[in-house]
Design an enzyme around this catalytic site. Structure first.
Site, PDB file in Angstrom:
ATOM      1  N   HIS A  27       0.897  -1.292   0.065  1.00 39.51           N
ATOM      2  CA  HIS A  27       0.022   0.001  -0.123  1.00 39.51           C
ATOM      3  C   HIS A  27       0.933   1.297   0.097  1.00 39.51           C
ATOM      4  CE1 HIS A  27      -2.842   3.049   0.771  1.00 39.51           C
ATOM      5  NE2 HIS A  27      -2.396   3.189   2.111  1.00 39.51           N
ATOM      6  N   HIS A  52       4.036   6.854   5.577  1.00 41.79           N
ATOM      7  CA  HIS A  52       2.834   7.570   6.006  1.00 41.79           C
ATOM      8  C   HIS A  52       2.145   6.839   7.128  1.00 41.79           C
ATOM      9  CE1 HIS A  52       0.361   5.300   3.156  1.00 41.79           C
ATOM     10  NE2 HIS A  52      -0.626   5.698   3.804  1.00 41.79           N
ATOM     11  N   GLU A  79       1.057   5.285  12.906  1.00 43.14           N
ATOM     12  CA  GLU A  79      -0.541   5.009  13.072  1.00 43.14           C
ATOM     13  C   GLU A  79      -0.212   3.438  13.516  1.00 43.14           C
ATOM     14  OE1 GLU A  79      -4.734   4.736  11.204  1.00 43.14           O
ATOM     15  OE2 GLU A  79      -3.065   5.943  10.338  1.00 43.14           O
ATOM     16  N   ASP A  80       0.483   2.657  12.489  1.00 47.82           N
ATOM     17  CA  ASP A  80       0.129   1.147  12.755  1.00 47.82           C
ATOM     18  C   ASP A  80       1.271   0.285  13.220  1.00 47.82           C
ATOM     19  OD1 ASP A  80      -2.306   1.557  11.368  1.00 47.82           O
ATOM     20  OD2 ASP A  80      -1.598   1.259   9.359  1.00 47.82           O
TER      21      ASP A  80
END
Length: 717
Positions: free
Chosen positions: A64, A88, A92-93
């Site tokens: 992705h 990016h 967050e992940d």
């Protein structure tokens, strides 16, 4: 380039199948070897951070970020943006802190990554609030660096390409969000290629059946369409060649979502839109644009009123082109766009063109200038209000089609269609909007709610001390005007509530032979801390808005040794009718000066005044602690609404006669309602404006003396 080639050669084949070769080929076209090395370094970092993670489809998660970076490489974005695209989702992940990214790749990349990251770690009351707050953060990050939104748009584009794997409900939600927010943002930033893909993918996911129907219809019409386009193109080529204009002529592809919107908005049948042919002519200079326009008008007759010059007056997103519609072969409509190479590049890439062409030429820089103007307006809207209000305002602001009006000095102001004089005033400056009292359009006075048209010159008349009218919110169109009015009224209510709360608390303290001036500072500080207030103004505001009881706060402020049994009775609070937003008058009983009244503390509204014989008194008796003794000031300088019911004989002209009688007493009629009781009589209910009971009695005596009036009096619930 040797570094990239050797790096790819070292990777196992299974790791190269995620699109890295394609990204590398895109980068080689415009980045230096050192820049490619930096991007590949970011890839290695991201691949290691996401190791073991998979997408919903079962692919390695790193596929992705690579796809997002490839979309941005197609737009020829700089190396820092591509590195941010690869990283990016790392914060967050994977739990990698922002500081670690800043240390490894620099503060610029870390800020970009953080701007794109969602706010998943913060607790929100609802999904809508989480989405709105995440969106607010992203837009505010754009103020620091516009590339944040470019990464986000590329991220959303790849997610939409792979959305079919998601459950239907989530698919529809994401598609609706894309059509409502992200596609309009791409349009606002002039990124036509991204916008068209987001719109078509969003429409396909949200309305799959409608998409298939339109897709089949377009395929059926494709053969005839190509023949007619070729015929028109040859004629244009011949005419332009004879005039010595070097030009490219090509047919414009129709996009399914734009066809669907035209059918929906203009109530047109499919064949009325499919039969419209589009061509684009790209020339070398602005001068050639206008010369080419003359040539195409010689080839086919132009339709009256269908010419638009977006070169002289660009669209709000910086788009420039000449648009004209012609009567083509057999009278079929033919839409033609004429622009230069620079304009064409900006039309497709919008603000993304700025990072590739930083030489300072006007066409490439213009979309960024427009975008920054828009962001400046967003910053004004962001002040005050909830995240959800902000998101709704931005949604409204994302559909700017299209009115161009002029200031008295000849400056162009771009406004959404349907904008009013008040919208214009706020577009000029928030201070002008807050103080506007009148408007002139083309030198003639008009009401402030007048809808503006293209080409008009608008002048706003301001007055010192003027303030926005709450009714303006009902007709303004622009988000900036709506938010400015709401924020002003909120601040006004807060100021009025603070003054009222101070009066109420001082009044309550009199019962204990005390005043606010005599309350020790230590006692006030202890009470504020106990009640969770940061400052005394906040406490006054809460009392004024009815969120705290003045009598209970007064008891907390008493010194320990004070006699809490009380002393003299507190004097009634005086009201003048000019307290604005924190003292309102019950619509159930319409109190007026001279009536015996009492106040009821309503949470969030302040004090609501009622007559002592109000029909709702029974309900209020259940909460005696919220009653408040009030009385009218002796000298009042305003009018109050009062409702009067007259029973009259049913005859022709009786309503006009009673209304004329009321007017003769110099009393204004706000509203009239006729209720027929039986065949012989009717009830006339008038809402009047009076300054007190004396004026009301004069009106009632005058009506009572009329021969067709059976009875008259005030209404009472």
């Amino acid at each position: 380039m040797d570094y990239a080639a050797s790096f790819l050669a070292r990777l196992p084949k299974r790791k190269r199948s995620i699109g890295l070769d394609r990204l590398n080929r895109r980068m080689e076209r415009y980045l230096s070897a050192e820049q490619v090395r930096q991007v590949m370094d970011a890839y290695e970092f991201a691949a290691k951070a996401h190791e073991g993670q998979q997408r919903y489809s079962g692919e390695p998660y790193i596929s992705h970020p690579v796809a997002v970076a490839t979309i941005l490489a197609d737009l020829k974005l700089d190396a820092q943006t591509l590195m941010s695209a690869l990283l990016h989702d790392v914060i967050e992940d994977t739990g990698v802190p922002k500081e670690h990214i800043a240390e490894r790749f620099g503060e610029e990349v870390a800020e970009l990554v953080d701007g794109v990251s969602k706010l998943d770690k913060i607790e929100f009351r609802s999904r809508a609030e989480a989405q709105a707050e995440s969106f607010r953060k992203m837009l505010l990050a754009m103020v620091g660096d516009m590339r944040v939104i470019l990464v986000k748009l590329a991220d959303r584009t790849h997610n939409m390409r792979t959305l079919w794997i998601m459950p239907p409900e989530k698919r529809r939600r994401i598609a609706r969000e894309t059509l409502e927010i992200y596609a309009p943002i791409a349009n606002r930033l002039g990124m036509n290629t991204i916008r068209l893909e987001l719109e078509d993918l969003g429409f396909r996911c949200l309305h799959p059946y409608r998409y298939r129907v339109l897709e089949r219809a377009l395929k059926r019409a494709q053969g005839t369409h190509k023949q007619i386009i070729q015929k028109i193109s040859r004629r244009f080529d011949d005419g332009l060649g004879e005039a010595g204009i070097d030009a490219r002529v090509a047919g414009r592809e129709k996009h399914i979502y734009s066809i669907y919107r035209k059918m929906r908005d203009k109530k047109l049948a499919l064949n009325e839109i499919v039969d419209v042919y589009g061509l684009r002519i790209v020339v070398e200079s602005v001068d050639d644009c206008y010369r080419a326009l003359g040539i195409v008008h010689k080839c086919y007759k132009p339709m009256p009123g269908r010419f638009k010059d977006y070169i002289a007056i660009p669209r709000v997103n910086g788009y420039q082109s000449l648009h004209t519609t012609l009567f083509g072969p057999g009278g079929l409509p033919c839409e033609v766009q004429i622009r230069t190479d620079d304009m064409d590049r900006v039309a497709e890439s919008g603000i993304a063109a700025h990072w590739l062409y930083k030489s300072g030429n006007a066409p490439a820089a213009q979309p960024e200038v427009r975008a920054r103007e828009w962001l400046a307006n967003l910053m004004e809207m962001e002040e005050g209000g909830s995240s959800e209000e902000f998101l709704e305002s931005v949604k409204i602001d994302l559909f700017p089609d299209k009115v161009y009006v002029f200031t008295p000095k000849g400056d162009i102001v771009r406004l959404p269609r349907g904008s009013t004089c008040v919208d214009f005033a706020y577009a000029v400056h928030t201070g002008v909007g807050n103080r506007c009292v009148a408007a002139r359009v083309d030198r003639r006075p008009v009401p402030l709610r007048t809808v503006l048209k293209n080409g008009q010159t608008v002048q706003i008349v301001t007055a010192r001390g003027a303030s926005p009218n709450p009714a303006w919110v009902n007709f303004v169109v622009t988000a900036k005007a709506r938010m400015a009015i709401r924020n002003f009224l909120k601040n006004l209510q807060r100021h009025e509530a603070t003054d009222l709360g101070k009066r109420l608390l001082d009044n309550a303290l009199r019962e204990f032979k005390l005043t606010l001036r005599k309350v020790p500072d230590e006692r006030m500080k202890a009470t504020l801390e106990l009640l969770g207030c940061n400052e005394v103004q906040e406490l006054y505001e809460q009392i004024g808005l009815g969120e705290r009881m003045a009598s209970l706060v007064a008891r907390r402020l008493l010194p320990e040794e004070a006699d809490k049994r009380g002393g003299e009775q507190a004097a009634p609070l005086t009201i003048a009718g000019t307290e604005g937003m924190v003292v309102t008058y019950g619509r159930c009983c319409h109190p007026i000066p001279g009536d015996t009244v009492f106040g009821y503390l309503s949470a969030g509204r302040g004090i609501v005044i009622h007559r002592d014989d109000c029909g709702n008194l029974t309900e209020f008796r259940k909460q005696p602690d919220k009653w408040l003794a009030v009385e009218w000031e002796r000298k009042l300088n305003r009018t109050f609404p009062v409702e009067v019911r007259a029973e009259v004989r049913n005859r022709l002209g009786v309503l006009a006669a009673v209304a004329a009688n009321i007017s003769s007493t110099e009393t204004n009629i706000e509203h009239v309602q006729v209720v027929e009781r039986d065949g012989d009589s009717s009830s006339l209910i008038f809402l009047l404006q009076v300054d007190g009971r004396a004026q009301l009695e004069r009106v009632l005596r005058s009506i009572r003396a009329m021969p067709d009036v059976l009875s008259v009096g005030r209404t009472n619930t």
